[in-house]
Every structure is written in C-alpha cells, then in structure tokens.
Scaffold this motif. Structure first.
Motif, PDB file in Angstrom:
ATOM      1  N   ALA A   1      16.781  17.352 -11.922  1.00 15.83           N
ATOM      2  CA  ALA A   1      17.199  18.871 -12.096  1.00 15.83           C
ATOM      3  C   ALA A   1      17.517  19.144 -13.472  1.00 15.83           C
ATOM      4  O   ALA A   1      17.912  18.128 -14.400  1.00 15.83           O
ATOM      5  CB  ALA A   1      18.621  19.412 -11.303  1.00 15.83           C
ATOM      6  N   TYR A   2      16.811  19.919 -13.938  1.00 20.88           N
ATOM      7  CA  TYR A   2      17.522  19.935 -15.554  1.00 20.88           C
ATOM      8  C   TYR A   2      17.997  20.925 -16.297  1.00 20.88           C
ATOM      9  O   TYR A   2      18.652  21.141 -18.003  1.00 20.88           O
ATOM     10  CB  TYR A   2      15.870  19.940 -16.167  1.00 20.88           C
TER      11      TYR A   2
ATOM     12  N   SER B   1      17.406  25.017 -10.902  1.00 22.65           N
ATOM     13  CA  SER B   1      16.957  23.385 -10.527  1.00 22.65           C
ATOM     14  C   SER B   1      18.235  22.924  -9.859  1.00 22.65           C
ATOM     15  O   SER B   1      18.550  21.850  -8.512  1.00 22.65           O
ATOM     16  CB  SER B   1      16.242  22.618 -11.532  1.00 22.65           C
TER      17      SER B   1
ATOM     18  N   ALA C   1      19.097  24.353  -6.059  1.00 16.54           N
ATOM     19  CA  ALA C   1      17.480  23.656  -5.157  1.00 16.54           C
ATOM     20  C   ALA C   1      18.008  23.173  -4.515  1.00 16.54           C
ATOM     21  O   ALA C   1      18.120  22.696  -3.609  1.00 16.54           O
ATOM     22  CB  ALA C   1      16.398  24.088  -6.346  1.00 16.54           C
ATOM     23  N   ALA C   2      18.521  21.624  -6.025  1.00 13.80           N
ATOM     24  CA  ALA C   2      19.346  21.191  -5.005  1.00 13.80           C
ATOM     25  C   ALA C   2      20.049  20.526  -4.231  1.00 13.80           C
ATOM     26  O   ALA C   2      19.615  20.052  -3.256  1.00 13.80           O
ATOM     27  CB  ALA C   2      19.374  19.781  -6.254  1.00 13.80           C
TER      28      ALA C   2
ATOM     29  N   VAL D   1      23.155  21.745 -15.222  1.00 13.52           N
ATOM     30  CA  VAL D   1      23.363  21.073 -13.740  1.00 13.52           C
ATOM     31  C   VAL D   1      24.364  21.054 -13.218  1.00 13.52           C
ATOM     32  O   VAL D   1      24.821  21.311 -12.048  1.00 13.52           O
ATOM     33  CB  VAL D   1      23.119  19.633 -14.222  1.00 13.52           C
TER      34      VAL D   1
ATOM     35  N   PHE E   1      11.114  17.634 -10.024  1.00 17.15           N
ATOM     36  CA  PHE E   1      11.264  18.650 -10.023  1.00 17.15           C
ATOM     37  C   PHE E   1       9.913  19.455  -9.460  1.00 17.15           C
ATOM     38  O   PHE E   1       9.434  19.923  -8.731  1.00 17.15           O
ATOM     39  CB  PHE E   1      12.106  19.127 -10.780  1.00 17.15           C
ATOM     40  N   HIS E   2       9.718  19.115 -11.195  1.00 18.65           N
ATOM     41  CA  HIS E   2       8.583  20.415 -11.329  1.00 18.65           C
ATOM     42  C   HIS E   2       7.537  19.618 -10.896  1.00 18.65           C
ATOM     43  O   HIS E   2       6.618  20.709 -10.436  1.00 18.65           O
ATOM     44  CB  HIS E   2       8.538  20.093 -12.773  1.00 18.65           C
TER      45      HIS E   2
ATOM     46  N   LEU F   1       7.346  20.794  -6.458  1.00 21.69           N
ATOM     47  CA  LEU F   1       7.311  21.710  -6.559  1.00 21.69           C
ATOM     48  C   LEU F   1       5.663  22.319  -6.785  1.00 21.69           C
ATOM     49  O   LEU F   1       5.688  23.877  -7.102  1.00 21.69           O
ATOM     50  CB  LEU F   1       8.205  22.655  -6.833  1.00 21.69           C
TER      51      LEU F   1
END
Ligand code: KIV
Length: 289
Positions: A26-27, A31, A34-35, A74, A219-220, A223
């Motif tokens: 996550a950044y 994100s 979402a995590a 984050v 993540f990217h 998804l």
C-alpha cells in the motif's frame, strides 16, 4: 469476534499452524484502507511505489523522504495489519549508523512496525544486525532484489542455476541468523525455495516463489491498475484500471454533453437569497450614463 492487531509473534504462530500469511503493498490512504478493510495480515509500504505511484523507471530513484510521505499516509489508514516499510536504496548503503538512523525515522516519523531490507550479502547482514540491535524489527528480502537488479543482470528470476540456487539458500539462512523476523523471497523457483523452507523457522513470504508461509503482491498489479506487462508471477484479481478509465471517460462525456451536473447534484436557495444576490449585484453595478 473482534479483530486483533497483527503482531510479530502472531506471524510466527501462523507459520507454526500453517495459516497462510497475507501481505499486500500500500502506498497511500485509499490503498491502506482497502488493505485494512480486506483484513490482510501485513501491509508493506513497498519501494515499488517508486514505479506504480510516483512514475519512476525503477525503485532506485525513490528518496527516503518520499518513502516516509507514502508511509505516513498508509499509517493513517491502518489499524490492524502490521506495517512494514521498505528502506529505499541509498539510505542504508553507507554504514550501519545510516541504516539505524533510517530505520528509526520510519518508526518515529511514519509509525512503522518494522522495516524491510533487501539483500543477504555480508554488508547487508551487518545492517540487519545493527537495525535489529537498535530495536527495529527487520523483514529481509532475498532472491530477486530490485534495488540491486543491475548487479543481478536485470529483473530476472534467481536460483535457476546451481550456483545461483546455492547462493539463494545461503542468503536465506544468513538473513535468518542475522535476526530478521521474516523473509520475502522474490522470483525463485519453487523447487529451490522448497529446499530452504524446512531450515527457515521464520515466516517466508513468497512473491514468484511458489507455496510458502505467505504471499505478497503489489496492490496495483493484483487489482489490474498497472498498465502493460507485469511479471509472470502476477495474478490479476480485478480490473480496477479499466474501471477507473471507464469512470473518468463517462464523467468527461457527461460534462461535454451538459448532462452533468443534473438537478440532484446542485444546491438550492430560497427566493430571498436570490433576491439578495441580485440587490448586491445592483449595488455593485457602475452608474449608467
Ligand atoms: O517494493 C515492493 O513492493 C516489494 C515487494 C515486491 C515484495 O518489495
């Protein structure tokens, strides 16, 4: 059942019980949320953010200050997963003192629970020992280590030749001995990882390394936000990139056709407010000749 915060001992228990550990990168705040909401165990503020968020060509360009900014965002979005921050290239290479100072910044300024250090050569082992001695838990990272990919001959799988496989096993055991509490193994054949696994009592988190104690993905990538080709080990679990483009395109289309904003997207005011606005305008109007 109330959800408990992931701790380092808990990760050890998960390994012992054979419960797979889920780590995701996550950044930023969205994100991270979402995590958090997906109930992963560990969030990695990866230096892959250099590419997927900041648009650099490689991870080596990202600065410590940039990583700290990502890590702070984050932190604001996370309550339960353990937060591990990637230490960027150039912020540990000079000395153990530099490595400790960098690790402490992640803990004090960004609320990191642990840091991740790439590599398992003699200097890296010394850095891991120094950072652990300073009280900051370390996740090691062996196999393909993108920060030193040039020396490895590019972003390619490791452990595929006899020499490289032996080097991988030696490094995995060495980072464990140096005090890392977990190790990320990137892009190593699963048969080679399987040889090392019984000797590793710390959790092994794989990415392109086959079955291990846990898995991590960017993540990217998972998804489907990353454009173009991704590594062979990536699986896309959603098509968020396409959904984002479709959403922005639909918005642009409605603005251009005068469909948006519709009545329900507008504020309304009473007749007295409209009249007052007109009077104010009249009062401001220049005198007519
Ligand atoms: O930076 C990163 O995202 C990583 C993972 C690929 C493990 O180091």
């Amino acid at each position: 059942m109330t959800r408990a915060k992931t701790t380092i001992p808990r990760l050890g228990e998960m390994k012992a019980k054979g419960e797979p550990i889920v780590m995701v990168t996550a950044y930023d705040y969205p994100s991270a949320r979402a995590a958090e909401r997906a109930e992963v165990d560990v969030v990695l503020v990866g230096d892959s953010g250099a590419q997927v968020v900041l648009g650099y060509d490689s991870t080596v360009q990202v600065t410590l200050d940039e990583m700290l900014t990502l890590a702070r965002a984050v932190r604001r979005g996370i309550r339960h997963p353990l937060i591990v921050c990637d230490v960027p290239f150039g912020s540990t290479e000079i000395s153990n003192e530099q490595a400790v100072a960098t690790a402490l910044r992640f803990v004090k300024e960004a609320g990191a629970d642990a840091v991740k250090l790439e590599g398992g050569g003699p200097a890296r082992l010394s850095r891991i020992r120094a950072v652990v001695d300073a009280g900051v838990p370390v996740v090691a990272h062996v196999g393909l280590t993108p920060q030193t990919a040039v020396a490895l001959g590019g972003l390619r799988a490791q452990g595929r030749t006899a020499q490289s496989a032996a080097r991988f096993v030696r490094k995995a055991l060495a980072v464990q001995d140096a005090g890392a509490f977990a190790v990320v193994v990137e892009a190593v054949p699963s048969e080679v990882v399987a040889v090392a696994l019984p000797l590793l009592h710390i959790p092994v988190i794989g990415i392109g390394a086959g079955p291990a104690d846990g898995q991590v993905l960017v993540f990217h990538d998972l998804l489907g936000i990353t454009e173009g080709r991704t590594a062979a080990f990536v699986k896309r679990f959603a098509a968020v990139g396409d959904a984002q483009v479709a959403g922005v395109a639909a918005y642009a289309d409605e603005v251009r056709r005068g469909v948006f904003p519709a009545h329900e997207h507008q504020y309304s005011a009473g007749a007295d407010a409209v009249e007052a606005a007109r009077s104010a305008l009249d009062a401001e109007a220049p005198p007519q000749d």
